[in-house]
Design an enzyme around this catalytic site. Structure first.
Site, PDB file in Angstrom:
ATOM      1  N   HIS A  23      -4.686  21.228   8.348  1.00 17.87           N
ATOM      2  CA  HIS A  23      -3.510  21.636   9.123  1.00 17.87           C
ATOM      3  C   HIS A  23      -3.327  23.153   9.098  1.00 17.87           C
ATOM      4  CE1 HIS A  23      -0.522  19.889  11.571  1.00 17.87           C
ATOM      5  NE2 HIS A  23       0.480  19.777  10.719  1.00 17.87           N
ATOM      6  N   ASN A 117       3.439  19.285  15.808  1.00 12.89           N
ATOM      7  CA  ASN A 117       4.814  19.695  15.497  1.00 12.89           C
ATOM      8  C   ASN A 117       5.021  21.205  15.510  1.00 12.89           C
ATOM      9  OD1 ASN A 117       5.831  17.082  15.237  1.00 12.89           O
ATOM     10  ND2 ASN A 117       5.161  16.936  13.113  1.00 12.89           N
TER      11      ASN A 117
END
Length: 197
Positions: A23, A117
């Site tokens: 990530h 997100n």
């Protein structure tokens, strides 16, 4: 020629426990860019992130690595963009891309958040989606329920090597990105990095 990129953002989560995870590959890109430009990312609390300034192709550009969690990335991007009057179309956001095979990298203009997100929050804070994205492929675990542990896990040695190679290819386009020749940057990157095509 289009306006050049004035802000390059590397998305990730703060803290040592996340530093090596998939990530955080966007943050890896900004780390490498700062290092190659011999600049140090410094904490700027008013921008909720680590910040540096680089000059290439006779133009200067800000680097930002938010120190907020991924879901709140837009707060940092909005703060620095507002302060320096940087338009959304002058921003490049580097992020991990589940929909690409490991090591594939592409520059994209506009678009949605695709479930990411960090991008979702950036669009919400900028009230715009016409910023550029540097999409760094991390592959997909195959099942939706496995996505969270996958992105928060570390890539294998082989996968990490592919990601680093992709980042290196993207770094070579930065002078064109900052100089305003975005089409050339895209063409160069997409010709050089054709993993998964």
């Amino acid at each position: 020629m289009a306006a050049g990129i004035k802000l390059i953002v590397g998305l990730g989560n703060p803290g040592a426990e996340y530093a090596k995870t998939r990530h955080n590959v966007g943050a890896w890109f900004v780390d490498q860019l700062a290092e190659s430009a011999q600049q140090t990312l410094r904490n700027e609390t008013k921008f909720f992130g680590l910040v540096a300034r680089v000059t290439m192709a006779g133009e200067s550009c800000w680097l930002l690595q938010p120190t907020t969690y991924m879901n709140d990335s837009g707060q940092a991007i909005q703060a620095i963009a507002k302060f320096y009057k940087i338009k959304p179309e002058e921003i490049l956001v580097a992020h991990d891309e589940l929909d690409f095979p490991v090591g594939k990298v592409r520059i994209k203009e506009n678009g949605g958040h695709g479930g990411h997100n960090g991008l979702r929050d950036t669009i919400a804070h900028l009230h715009a989606n016409n910023f550029y994205r540097l999409r760094i492929g991390i592959g997909h675990p195959g099942h939706k329920e496995h996505v969270t542990p996958y992105v928060l896990g570390e890539p294998s040695r082989g996968d990490k090597e592919l990601i680093i190679n992709a980042i290196d290819a993207a770094l070579r386009t930065v002078p064109d990105l900052i100089g305003g020749d975005l089409q050339r940057a895209m063409r160069t990157l997409h010709e050089e990095n054709n993993n998964g095509l």
